[in-house]
Design a protein around this motif. Structure first.
Motif, PDB file in Angstrom:
ATOM      1  N   LEU A 142       1.335 -13.590  -1.194  1.00 35.52           N
ATOM      2  CA  LEU A 142       2.393 -14.582  -1.380  1.00 35.52           C
ATOM      3  C   LEU A 142       2.146 -15.396  -2.659  1.00 35.52           C
ATOM      4  O   LEU A 142       3.055 -15.578  -3.477  1.00 35.52           O
ATOM      5  CB  LEU A 142       2.458 -15.496  -0.147  1.00 35.52           C
ATOM      6  N   LYS A 143       0.908 -15.845  -2.833  1.00 40.40           N
ATOM      7  CA  LYS A 143       0.581 -16.665  -4.013  1.00 40.40           C
ATOM      8  C   LYS A 143       0.797 -15.888  -5.307  1.00 40.40           C
ATOM      9  O   LYS A 143       1.378 -16.373  -6.268  1.00 40.40           O
ATOM     10  CB  LYS A 143      -0.904 -17.060  -3.950  1.00 40.40           C
ATOM     11  N   LYS A 144       0.330 -14.629  -5.297  1.00 39.89           N
ATOM     12  CA  LYS A 144       0.439 -13.803  -6.502  1.00 39.89           C
ATOM     13  C   LYS A 144       1.921 -13.537  -6.828  1.00 39.89           C
ATOM     14  O   LYS A 144       2.345 -13.648  -7.980  1.00 39.89           O
ATOM     15  CB  LYS A 144      -0.319 -12.491  -6.281  1.00 39.89           C
ATOM     16  N   THR A 145       2.688 -13.187  -5.776  1.00 41.16           N
ATOM     17  CA  THR A 145       4.107 -12.883  -5.976  1.00 41.16           C
ATOM     18  C   THR A 145       4.835 -14.091  -6.562  1.00 41.16           C
ATOM     19  O   THR A 145       5.577 -13.991  -7.542  1.00 41.16           O
ATOM     20  CB  THR A 145       4.760 -12.480  -4.623  1.00 41.16           C
ATOM     21  N   ARG A 146       4.597 -15.251  -5.974  1.00 40.80           N
ATOM     22  CA  ARG A 146       5.238 -16.477  -6.492  1.00 40.80           C
ATOM     23  C   ARG A 146       4.817 -16.765  -7.926  1.00 40.80           C
ATOM     24  O   ARG A 146       5.630 -17.147  -8.763  1.00 40.80           O
ATOM     25  CB  ARG A 146       4.841 -17.668  -5.619  1.00 40.80           C
ATOM     26  N   GLY A 147       3.527 -16.573  -8.193  1.00 46.03           N
ATOM     27  CA  GLY A 147       3.008 -16.833  -9.537  1.00 46.03           C
ATOM     28  C   GLY A 147       3.721 -15.961 -10.560  1.00 46.03           C
ATOM     29  O   GLY A 147       4.162 -16.443 -11.616  1.00 46.03           O
ATOM     30  N   ILE A 148       3.863 -14.678 -10.246  1.00 43.46           N
ATOM     31  CA  ILE A 148       4.553 -13.752 -11.168  1.00 43.46           C
ATOM     32  C   ILE A 148       6.001 -14.199 -11.350  1.00 43.46           C
ATOM     33  O   ILE A 148       6.498 -14.318 -12.467  1.00 43.46           O
ATOM     34  CB  ILE A 148       4.506 -12.299 -10.622  1.00 43.46           C
ATOM     35  N   LEU A 149       6.681 -14.467 -10.236  1.00 45.55           N
ATOM     36  CA  LEU A 149       8.110 -14.800 -10.322  1.00 45.55           C
ATOM     37  C   LEU A 149       8.337 -16.101 -11.089  1.00 45.55           C
ATOM     38  O   LEU A 149       9.306 -16.240 -11.825  1.00 45.55           O
ATOM     39  CB  LEU A 149       8.719 -14.865  -8.908  1.00 45.55           C
ATOM     40  N   LYS A 150       7.421 -17.043 -10.945  1.00 43.65           N
ATOM     41  CA  LYS A 150       7.573 -18.322 -11.658  1.00 43.65           C
ATOM     42  C   LYS A 150       7.473 -18.129 -13.177  1.00 43.65           C
ATOM     43  O   LYS A 150       8.023 -18.913 -13.944  1.00 43.65           O
ATOM     44  CB  LYS A 150       6.529 -19.328 -11.165  1.00 43.65           C
ATOM     45  N   VAL A 195       0.888  -1.179   0.000  1.00 44.03           N
ATOM     46  CA  VAL A 195       0.000   0.000   0.000  1.00 44.03           C
ATOM     47  C   VAL A 195       0.921   1.223   0.000  1.00 44.03           C
ATOM     48  O   VAL A 195       2.073   1.108   0.379  1.00 44.03           O
ATOM     49  CB  VAL A 195      -0.926   0.064   1.250  1.00 44.03           C
ATOM     50  N   GLY A 196       0.435   2.382  -0.412  1.00 41.30           N
ATOM     51  CA  GLY A 196       1.285   3.583  -0.433  1.00 41.30           C
ATOM     52  C   GLY A 196       2.413   3.428  -1.433  1.00 41.30           C
ATOM     53  O   GLY A 196       2.266   2.719  -2.445  1.00 41.30           O
ATOM     54  N   SER A 227       4.384  -5.312  -8.296  1.00 44.75           N
ATOM     55  CA  SER A 227       3.741  -5.491  -9.605  1.00 44.75           C
ATOM     56  C   SER A 227       4.611  -6.329 -10.558  1.00 44.75           C
ATOM     57  O   SER A 227       5.834  -6.389 -10.418  1.00 44.75           O
ATOM     58  CB  SER A 227       3.495  -4.120 -10.250  1.00 44.75           C
ATOM     59  N   GLU A 228       3.962  -6.956 -11.535  1.00 46.00           N
ATOM     60  CA  GLU A 228       4.693  -7.807 -12.491  1.00 46.00           C
ATOM     61  C   GLU A 228       5.687  -6.986 -13.311  1.00 46.00           C
ATOM     62  O   GLU A 228       6.813  -7.413 -13.556  1.00 46.00           O
ATOM     63  CB  GLU A 228       3.700  -8.531 -13.413  1.00 46.00           C
ATOM     64  N   ASP A 229       5.278  -5.780 -13.742  1.00 42.14           N
ATOM     65  CA  ASP A 229       6.181  -4.933 -14.540  1.00 42.14           C
ATOM     66  C   ASP A 229       7.491  -4.685 -13.795  1.00 42.14           C
ATOM     67  O   ASP A 229       8.578  -4.711 -14.376  1.00 42.14           O
ATOM     68  CB  ASP A 229       5.536  -3.569 -14.841  1.00 42.14           C
ATOM     69  N   PHE A 230       7.355  -4.423 -12.493  1.00 45.61           N
ATOM     70  CA  PHE A 230       8.556  -4.156 -11.692  1.00 45.61           C
ATOM     71  C   PHE A 230       9.453  -5.391 -11.632  1.00 45.61           C
ATOM     72  O   PHE A 230      10.672  -5.309 -11.831  1.00 45.61           O
ATOM     73  CB  PHE A 230       8.167  -3.699 -10.286  1.00 45.61           C
ATOM     74  N   TYR A 231       8.866  -6.565 -11.394  1.00 40.98           N
ATOM     75  CA  TYR A 231       9.678  -7.781 -11.301  1.00 40.98           C
ATOM     76  C   TYR A 231      10.356  -8.106 -12.637  1.00 40.98           C
ATOM     77  O   TYR A 231      11.467  -8.633 -12.665  1.00 40.98           O
ATOM     78  CB  TYR A 231       8.838  -8.965 -10.821  1.00 40.98           C
TER      79      TYR A 231
END
Ligand code: SAM
Length: 286
Positions: free
Chosen positions: A209-217, A170-171, A178-182
């Protein structure tokens, strides 16, 4: 007084508005400094049980009682996993606790810390030296005051390790999830580089956690989540996710793990990747 600092029966409390049905109350001895930058409200408090603490927008960021657990876990794991790390990027990390861990490794030649808010760094160095340490005096450490998202867009195959020590999604910290950042972050890593981020509570914020892992995978061949217990973070159990282009932590040379640590040791390095069944189920690892 800021709305998250409350007088109750003559005592001052920090009230962290964690969620609709849960608030965290910390009894405060003294509000040492209370300021506001263009990005956020920045408070340094001295609390009864947690010692001096950095608070951003009313949310506890790091404390003298347990900040070392988080700082050690997010920094030593990638340094030990990488075979020959020299250049490290830290995004966020304003309390300087992470760079203070990184300077323990002589093999690191350059550590760039890109923090959006200069005030957080100034206040942490001035009022919480037990966490900020001597990192700012180490000649390998270079502070850049910029938005991490902008910074990574202009670097290509440059860093061995990137550590995202962000505040909550937040903030100003929201974009750091975000995916663009990763994707930009992956592109600023060398071919054998790796990144690690804090991926929130596996109990209260399993969606993050799930979303972050999904993007990174989608963008890294090796993605490993690990855990530690940090009492001042809601729920206690906290997750970190390492995403690597080549090296796997299971092959890390644990002999090079720094010895002057308070939390991490060889056994913790190996066991932190063991996740409880409910998390394995959430992450479809069962
Ligand atoms: N370890 C703690 C935690 O997880 O709560 C604290 C991390 S550190 C204090 C987080 C830092 O990220 C803050 O100082 C904040 O100013 C910085 N930050 C937030 N958004 C940022 C951005 N877009 N670019 C760079 N730094 C950012």
């Amino acid at each position: 007084m800021k709305k998250y600092l409350k007088e109750i029966n003559g005592e001052t409390w920090l009230v962290e508005d964690e969620r609709d049905n849960m608030k965290l109350y910390y009894r405060i001895k003294e509000v040492i400094s209370s300021k506001e930058s263009t990005f956020q409200k920045v408070d340094i408090i001295d609390s009864y049980d947690f010692g001096r603490c950095l608070v951003l927008d009313g949310v506890m960021q790091t404390t003298e009682l347990d900040g070392y657990i988080y700082n050690e876990m997010i920094s030593h794991i990638p340094v030990v996993t990488h075979k020959k790390p020299e250049k490290v990027l830290v995004i966020g990390g304003g309390d300087c606790g992470v760079v203070n861990e990184l300077i323990k490794y002589k093999e690191l030649k350059a550590i760039d810390m890109v923090e959006i808010d200069r005030l957080v760094v100034e206040e942490s160095i001035k009022y919480i030296p037990s966490i900020a340490g001597d990192a700012s005096k180490d000649e390998r450490v270079n502070f850049v005051f910029d938005d991490g998202v902008n910074f990574v867009k202009n670097k290509y195959k440059y860093y061995d390790i990137a550590i995202v020590d962000s505040s909550d999604p937040v903030g100003p910290g929201e974009v750091l999830f975000s995916e663009d950042f990763y994707v930009s972050l992956r592109d600023c890593l060398k071919d054998d580089g790796m990144m690690v981020c804090q991926s929130q509570s596996p109990i209260f914020y399993k969606d993050v956690l799930k979303k972050t892992r999904g993007i990174l995978k989608n963008h890294f061949p090796v993605v490993k989540t690990y855990k530690a217990t940090v009492p001042s973070y809601p729920g206690g159990m906290w997750s970190f996710t390492l995403a690597s282009l080549k090296y796997d932590p299971k092959d890390g040379d644990i002999q090079k793990l720094a010895k002057d640590t308070k939390y991490i040791n060889n056994e913790i390095f190996k066991s932190c990747f063991s996740l409880p069944n409910f998390t394995k189920k959430d992450l479809e690892l069962l």
